[in-house]
Design a protein around this motif. Structure first.
Motif, PDB file in Angstrom:
ATOM      1  N   GLY A 189     -11.190  -7.285 -13.434  1.00 57.65           N
ATOM      2  CA  GLY A 189     -11.670  -6.753 -12.152  1.00 57.65           C
ATOM      3  C   GLY A 189     -10.637  -6.807 -11.044  1.00 57.65           C
ATOM      4  N   LEU A 190      -9.355  -6.749 -11.429  1.00 61.62           N
ATOM      5  CA  LEU A 190      -8.305  -6.945 -10.411  1.00 61.62           C
ATOM      6  C   LEU A 190      -7.880  -5.666  -9.692  1.00 61.62           C
ATOM      7  CD1 LEU A 190      -6.123  -9.535 -12.340  1.00 61.62           C
ATOM      8  CD2 LEU A 190      -7.235  -9.877 -10.132  1.00 61.62           C
ATOM      9  N   LEU A 191      -8.247  -4.510 -10.240  1.00 61.14           N
ATOM     10  CA  LEU A 191      -7.694  -3.272  -9.669  1.00 61.14           C
ATOM     11  C   LEU A 191      -8.697  -2.530  -8.794  1.00 61.14           C
ATOM     12  CD1 LEU A 191      -5.748  -1.966 -12.794  1.00 61.14           C
ATOM     13  CD2 LEU A 191      -4.805  -3.079 -10.760  1.00 61.14           C
ATOM     14  N   GLY A 192      -8.171  -1.981  -7.701  1.00 60.39           N
ATOM     15  CA  GLY A 192      -9.002  -1.183  -6.792  1.00 60.39           C
ATOM     16  C   GLY A 192      -8.556   0.271  -6.803  1.00 60.39           C
ATOM     17  N   ARG A 193      -9.511   1.167  -6.554  1.00 64.71           N
ATOM     18  CA  ARG A 193      -9.186   2.606  -6.536  1.00 64.71           C
ATOM     19  C   ARG A 193      -8.958   3.072  -5.094  1.00 64.71           C
ATOM     20  NH1 ARG A 193      -9.879   5.112 -11.333  1.00 64.71           N
ATOM     21  NH2 ARG A 193     -10.415   3.520 -12.863  1.00 64.71           N
ATOM     22  N   PRO A 194      -7.979   3.955  -4.906  1.00 66.29           N
ATOM     23  CA  PRO A 194      -7.723   4.421  -3.536  1.00 66.29           C
ATOM     24  C   PRO A 194      -8.743   5.461  -3.101  1.00 66.29           C
ATOM     25  CG  PRO A 194      -6.301   5.561  -5.075  1.00 66.29           C
ATOM     26  CD  PRO A 194      -7.127   4.611  -5.907  1.00 66.29           C
ATOM     27  N   LYS A 195      -8.891   5.582  -1.794  1.00 66.86           N
ATOM     28  CA  LYS A 195      -9.696   6.690  -1.257  1.00 66.86           C
ATOM     29  C   LYS A 195      -8.741   7.870  -1.058  1.00 66.86           C
ATOM     30  CE  LYS A 195     -12.661   3.650   1.412  1.00 66.86           C
ATOM     31  NZ  LYS A 195     -12.163   2.706   2.384  1.00 66.86           N
ATOM     32  N   PRO A 196      -9.259   9.103  -1.095  1.00 64.71           N
ATOM     33  CA  PRO A 196      -8.367  10.246  -0.886  1.00 64.71           C
ATOM     34  C   PRO A 196      -7.690  10.147   0.484  1.00 64.71           C
ATOM     35  CG  PRO A 196     -10.644  10.962  -1.275  1.00 64.71           C
ATOM     36  CD  PRO A 196     -10.657   9.467  -1.248  1.00 64.71           C
ATOM     37  N   ASP A 197      -6.378  10.395   0.533  1.00 65.18           N
ATOM     38  CA  ASP A 197      -5.728  10.229   1.841  1.00 65.18           C
ATOM     39  C   ASP A 197      -5.594  11.546   2.589  1.00 65.18           C
ATOM     40  OD1 ASP A 197      -3.690  11.276   0.402  1.00 65.18           O
ATOM     41  OD2 ASP A 197      -2.212   9.722   0.851  1.00 65.18           O
ATOM     42  N   LYS A 405      11.484  -0.211   1.046  1.00 63.89           N
ATOM     43  CA  LYS A 405      10.273  -0.139   1.863  1.00 63.89           C
ATOM     44  C   LYS A 405      10.538  -0.815   3.211  1.00 63.89           C
ATOM     45  CE  LYS A 405       7.021  -0.500  -1.988  1.00 63.89           C
ATOM     46  NZ  LYS A 405       5.904  -1.278  -2.574  1.00 63.89           N
ATOM     47  N   ILE A 406      10.027  -0.199   4.264  1.00 64.14           N
ATOM     48  CA  ILE A 406      10.033  -0.880   5.575  1.00 64.14           C
ATOM     49  C   ILE A 406       8.573  -0.922   6.036  1.00 64.14           C
ATOM     50  CG2 ILE A 406      10.976  -0.934   7.924  1.00 64.14           C
ATOM     51  CD1 ILE A 406      13.115   1.108   6.997  1.00 64.14           C
ATOM     52  N   TYR A 407       8.008  -2.113   6.024  1.00 65.77           N
ATOM     53  CA  TYR A 407       6.638  -2.255   6.537  1.00 65.77           C
ATOM     54  C   TYR A 407       6.725  -2.411   8.051  1.00 65.77           C
ATOM     55  CZ  TYR A 407       4.752  -2.965   1.841  1.00 65.77           C
ATOM     56  OH  TYR A 407       4.370  -2.804   0.533  1.00 65.77           O
ATOM     57  N   ILE A 408       5.896  -1.636   8.750  1.00 71.22           N
ATOM     58  CA  ILE A 408       5.912  -1.693  10.212  1.00 71.22           C
ATOM     59  C   ILE A 408       4.520  -2.133  10.682  1.00 71.22           C
ATOM     60  CG2 ILE A 408       6.503  -0.401  12.326  1.00 71.22           C
ATOM     61  CD1 ILE A 408       7.519   1.842  10.293  1.00 71.22           C
ATOM     62  N   GLU A 409       4.494  -3.246  11.398  1.00 71.22           N
ATOM     63  CA  GLU A 409       3.207  -3.721  11.920  1.00 71.22           C
ATOM     64  C   GLU A 409       3.080  -3.273  13.369  1.00 71.22           C
ATOM     65  OE1 GLU A 409       0.557  -7.806  12.276  1.00 71.22           O
ATOM     66  OE2 GLU A 409       2.741  -7.941  12.274  1.00 71.22           O
ATOM     67  N   PHE A 410       1.964  -2.624  13.693  1.00 68.64           N
ATOM     68  CA  PHE A 410       1.714  -2.153  15.059  1.00 68.64           C
ATOM     69  C   PHE A 410       0.631  -3.027  15.715  1.00 68.64           C
ATOM     70  CE2 PHE A 410       3.418   1.454  12.782  1.00 68.64           C
ATOM     71  CZ  PHE A 410       4.323   1.997  13.674  1.00 68.64           C
ATOM     72  N   THR A 411       0.589  -2.968  17.023  1.00 68.75           N
ATOM     73  CA  THR A 411      -0.447  -3.755  17.713  1.00 68.75           C
ATOM     74  C   THR A 411      -1.840  -3.238  17.334  1.00 68.75           C
ATOM     75  OG1 THR A 411      -0.084  -2.333  19.604  1.00 68.75           O
ATOM     76  CG2 THR A 411       0.959  -4.509  19.675  1.00 68.75           C
ATOM     77  N   ARG A 412      -1.938  -1.923  17.126  1.00 64.40           N
ATOM     78  CA  ARG A 412      -3.185  -1.330  16.596  1.00 64.40           C
ATOM     79  C   ARG A 412      -2.829   0.037  16.013  1.00 64.40           C
ATOM     80  NH1 ARG A 412      -4.357   2.263  20.561  1.00 64.40           N
ATOM     81  NH2 ARG A 412      -3.411   1.669  22.538  1.00 64.40           N
ATOM     82  N   PRO A 413      -3.699   0.532  15.121  1.00 63.73           N
ATOM     83  CA  PRO A 413      -3.376   1.807  14.461  1.00 63.73           C
ATOM     84  C   PRO A 413      -3.339   2.966  15.459  1.00 63.73           C
ATOM     85  CG  PRO A 413      -5.336   0.780  13.470  1.00 63.73           C
ATOM     86  CD  PRO A 413      -4.956  -0.046  14.660  1.00 63.73           C
ATOM     87  N   TRP A 414      -2.437   3.919  15.260  1.00 64.37           N
ATOM     88  CA  TRP A 414      -2.358   5.084  16.151  1.00 64.37           C
ATOM     89  C   TRP A 414      -2.496   6.411  15.380  1.00 64.37           C
ATOM     90  CZ3 TRP A 414       1.601   8.024  14.345  1.00 64.37           C
ATOM     91  CH2 TRP A 414       2.650   7.385  13.700  1.00 64.37           C
ATOM     92  N   TRP A 415      -2.496   6.359  14.075  1.00 66.29           N
ATOM     93  CA  TRP A 415      -2.584   7.560  13.257  1.00 66.29           C
ATOM     94  C   TRP A 415      -4.028   8.033  13.239  1.00 66.29           C
ATOM     95  CZ3 TRP A 415      -0.315   2.971  12.374  1.00 66.29           C
ATOM     96  CH2 TRP A 415      -1.015   2.012  11.643  1.00 66.29           C
ATOM     97  N   PRO A 416      -4.219   9.350  13.020  1.00 70.14           N
ATOM     98  CA  PRO A 416      -5.571   9.898  13.243  1.00 70.14           C
ATOM     99  C   PRO A 416      -6.614   9.417  12.256  1.00 70.14           C
ATOM    100  CG  PRO A 416      -4.091  11.583  12.380  1.00 70.14           C
ATOM    101  CD  PRO A 416      -3.254  10.402  12.676  1.00 70.14           C
ATOM    102  N   LYS A 417      -6.214   9.166  10.993  1.00 72.20           N
ATOM    103  CA  LYS A 417      -7.207   8.748   9.999  1.00 72.20           C
ATOM    104  C   LYS A 417      -6.581   7.756   9.050  1.00 72.20           C
ATOM    105  CE  LYS A 417     -10.133  12.812   9.581  1.00 72.20           C
ATOM    106  NZ  LYS A 417     -10.386  14.017   8.835  1.00 72.20           N
ATOM    107  N   THR A 418      -7.396   6.945   8.393  1.00 72.26           N
ATOM    108  CA  THR A 418      -6.919   6.039   7.351  1.00 72.26           C
ATOM    109  C   THR A 418      -7.766   6.291   6.107  1.00 72.26           C
ATOM    110  OG1 THR A 418      -6.301   4.365   8.969  1.00 72.26           O
ATOM    111  CG2 THR A 418      -6.613   3.627   6.716  1.00 72.26           C
ATOM    112  N   PRO A 419      -7.194   6.373   4.896  1.00 69.36           N
ATOM    113  CA  PRO A 419      -5.768   6.352   4.614  1.00 69.36           C
ATOM    114  C   PRO A 419      -5.089   7.673   4.992  1.00 69.36           C
ATOM    115  CG  PRO A 419      -7.024   6.606   2.574  1.00 69.36           C
ATOM    116  CD  PRO A 419      -8.013   6.478   3.680  1.00 69.36           C
ATOM    117  N   ALA A 420      -3.790   7.558   5.248  1.00 70.14           N
ATOM    118  CA  ALA A 420      -3.030   8.753   5.615  1.00 70.14           C
ATOM    119  C   ALA A 420      -1.623   8.676   5.054  1.00 70.14           C
ATOM    120  CB  ALA A 420      -2.963   8.867   7.144  1.00 70.14           C
ATOM    121  N   SER A 421      -1.059   9.854   4.766  1.00 72.88           N
ATOM    122  CA  SER A 421       0.376   9.896   4.461  1.00 72.88           C
ATOM    123  C   SER A 421       1.013  10.894   5.413  1.00 72.88           C
ATOM    124  CB  SER A 421       0.616  10.288   3.001  1.00 72.88           C
ATOM    125  OG  SER A 421       0.302  11.635   2.797  1.00 72.88           O
TER     126      SER A 421
END
Ligand SMILES: Cc1cc2nc3c(=O)[nH]c(=O)nc-3n(C[C@H](O)[C@H](O)[C@H](O)COP(=O)(O)OP(=O)(O)OC[C@H]3O[C@@H](n4cnc5c(N)ncnc54)[C@H](O)[C@@H]3O)c2cc1C
Length: 580
Positions: A189-197, A405-421
């Motif tokens: 039970g370790l794997l999770g499925r993504p939601k459509p991005d 990879k560069i992970y960027i942490e923001f004070t809060r999300p600014w992109w219109p939807k999650t998940p997103a690419s």
């Protein structure tokens, strides 16, 4: 995981002859105060413990609990330090090899730990090495893992970043059918499925490109690759660049199509920008098989390192971890093997593995799981005798892409939807704005990260990634801030709190991210199959075996290929060693 060592245990467990009680005080090495025991008794004990280590009987042998001294006259001695389990060998100049090994004839001290005389030594404890260790251990063989780093996992590297577990290397289980990682961990039970991005395509001047138009252009590129002759010895990059001049859909919007080709090359890690022969070959595309099913299975926020726990049987119950020996900070610097039977018992071929710290281990066989990048850099020093020409060709022509990879942490999300690419399409005229931080123009996408609402992951590829790796964290942060100016035209971008990046090319234990077949591979021959061929002792005993993702013919580049390769080589040795 550090093993508890005990010098005398291996003598006993090997059914060694019981030796008379020894003096209580530690004794100096080979002095007249050493007690002398009947040479045949100690010889038998040592031979049993050392898997047939050749000891010249009839010479003087001395012993106390922590010290075994075997004297070959003329100053050639095999003895142990008085403080613990380490057996030290001192060999005189020009003496007959004591363990059937000419390098030992030179005058030097070599730590030879009897505990480490193994059935199999596994060099490198990433996914492939751990898979091999598990399979060999389960088969009842005496195994040892030697890992240069201060941690196991190799290119699986899950780190803590504030509250989050983040994968700087492998992050997703790619596919389900015929995927050994999926088979191992899905029942737990370790794997999770993504939601459509939600896909956004952003030009480097900040404009959003219509999704339909973007999909049409990407579709045209995929079509060109799909119909290309896979035996043509051409690169995929050459195929898509040529398509710019020939494909009707691409020709309609030449400027935009050029940006898409540039993005396509980075996004698919095609390589060959500097040297076309290093580009990913069309044939390689055909030889690399995907696994059917979901391609982006995540680890529900726990990280890919969970696989390492599963391989070591630590998950779900840590108390059930297999007691396999893994020594950390053991950088292997030479692997001495015999292709002929000269100086060795035919049924006991020995391979000697020497680490940078001077320690020496011996086994019947060794499995090398080093990345093809490490092999490129070090095979000349690592193997003695040297590797055969065809293997060197395979090592030289297979490529290791650089993806960071560069992970960027923001004070809060600014992109219109999650998940997103958010795919970034660079125009030549905008690249000029980044003259002082050119590497930024090699960032090809920003993605949201599962289970981490405030994070975006920037992907950077190739030469740009190598340059980024050499920048300080502050410089990387400044570069990312500048990149975010592009998005400010459409979005209310929030401030960066912190960044965390990978540095796979500059890591001397990886030297890149994952392997692929290049145009040079097709031109000069050599493949994962050639790389995976063992080196044989006496023409039939696989004394040096090769695993690691790059040795997987059809599933190279991915963790499941690495694990499969580890199992493959372990099974090869189990079949032979258990038959004896
Ligand atoms: C950024 C990135 C993203 C990735 N994403 C994915 C993904 O999502 N899914 C996926 O399936 N795969 C992914 N991969 C690929 C995957 O990580 C690798 O294919 C896999 O982990 C390789 O395992 P390995 O055991 O073959 O090699 P490694 O993990 O490289 O193991 C080799 C080990 O040898 C050790 N070593 C090196 N030199 C010596 C020495 N001289 N002596 C002793 N030990 C030594 C190293 O420290 C290392 O531990 C990604 C890789 C990267 C870099």
């Amino acid at each position: 995981m550090r093993p508890v060592r005990c010098a005398t245990r291996s003598l006993r467990s090997a059914g060694a002859t019981r030796l008379p009680p020894a003096p209580s005080a530690p004794l100096p090495v080979v002095t007249s105060r050493c007690r002398v025991y009947p040479p045949p008794a100690v010889t038998t004990a040592l031979q049993a413990a050392c898997h047939g280590l050749r000891i010249n009987p009839g010479k003087q042998i001395r012993h106390h609990p922590h010290t075994i001294c075997v004297h070959w006259g003329c100053g050639s001695v095999l003895d142990a330090g008085s403080t613990g389990p380490v057996i030290v060998a001192i060999f005189g100049v020009g003496l007959r090899p004591a363990v059937g090994d000419s390098w030992l004839t030179r005058r030097r001290r070599i730590k030879l730990d009897l505990m480490q005389l193994m059935d199999v030594i596994v060099v490198g404890c990433g996914a492939s090495g751990l898979a091999a260790l598990r399979r060999l251990h389960d088969a009842g063989l005496k195994v040892l893992g030697l890992e240069a780093d201060d941690r196991i996992g190799g290119r699986i590297r899950t780190v803590q970043f504030g509250e989050c577990a983040l994968d700087l290397g492998a992050a997703w289980c790619h596919g389900e059918k015929d995927n050994v990682v999926f088979e191992l961990v899905n029942p737990l039970g370790l794997l999770g499925r993504p939601k459509p991005d939600h896909k956004l395509y952003v030009l480097s001047n900040g404009e959003l490109i219509d999704e339909g138009k973007s999909e049409t252009l990407i579709g045209a590129l995929n079509q060109e690759v799909g119909k290309a002759d896979k035996n043509s010895k051409k690169s995929i990059a050459e195929c898509v660049r040529t398509a710019l001049k020939t494909n009707a859909t691409l020709k309609k919007e030449p400027q935009l199509a050029k940006s898409f080709v540039d993005w396509f090359e980075k996004n698919n890690h095609l390589g060959g920008q500097a040297d076309p022969r290093q580009g990913k070959s069309l044939k390689g595309l055909e030889e690399c098989w995907g696994c059917e099913g979901e391609f982006m299975l995540n680890w529900k926020g726990k990280g890919f390192k969970t696989l390492l726990d599963v391989l070591l049987n630590k998950y779900p119950d840590p108390s059930k971890a297999i007691p396999v020996e893994i020594l950390l900070k053991k950088e292997v610097e030479s692997i001495k093997w015999r292709s002929t039977q000269q100086g060795l018992e035919p049924e006991n071929p020995l391979v000697h593995v020497k680490c940078k710290d001077g320690s020496l281990y011996a086994a019947k066989s060794v499995i090398v799981t080093l990345s093809v990048g490490v092999l490129k850099e070090r095979h000349n020093q690592l193997f003695n005798p040297p590797l055969p020409t065809e293997k060197v060709t395979a090592i030289n022509t297979l490529q290791l892409c650089v993806l960071d990879k560069i992970y960027i942490e923001f004070t809060r999300p600014w992109w219109p939807k999650t998940p997103a690419s958010l795919s970034l399409l660079w125009r030549d005229e905008d690249k000029g704005n980044f003259a002082n931080e050119e590497w930024v123009t090699e960032i090809c996408a920003l993605n949201t990260v599962e289970y981490q609402p405030n994070l975006l992951l920037a992907w950077i590829y190739g030469r740009g990634a190598e340059v980024m790796e050499k920048c300080s964290e502050d410089q990387v942060k400044a570069g990312v801030n500048k990149l975010l100016e592009i998005f400010k035209k459409q979005f209310d971008v929030t401030p960066i709190k912190a960044i965390k990046r990978s540095q796979w090319a500059s890591n001397p234990l990886a030297r890149g991210s994952y392997s692929y077949r290049s145009v040079a591979t097709e031109e000069e021959g050599g493949s994962a199959v050639t790389l995976s061929e063992p080196l044989y002792h006496g023409g039939k005993f696989p004394v040096v075996c090769f695993a690691g993702e790059a040795t997987s013919h059809h599933r190279h580049s991915a963790v499941h290929g690495a694990v499969e390769a580890g199992f493959r080589e372990a099974d090869r040795l189990v079949a032979i060693l258990k038959k004896k």
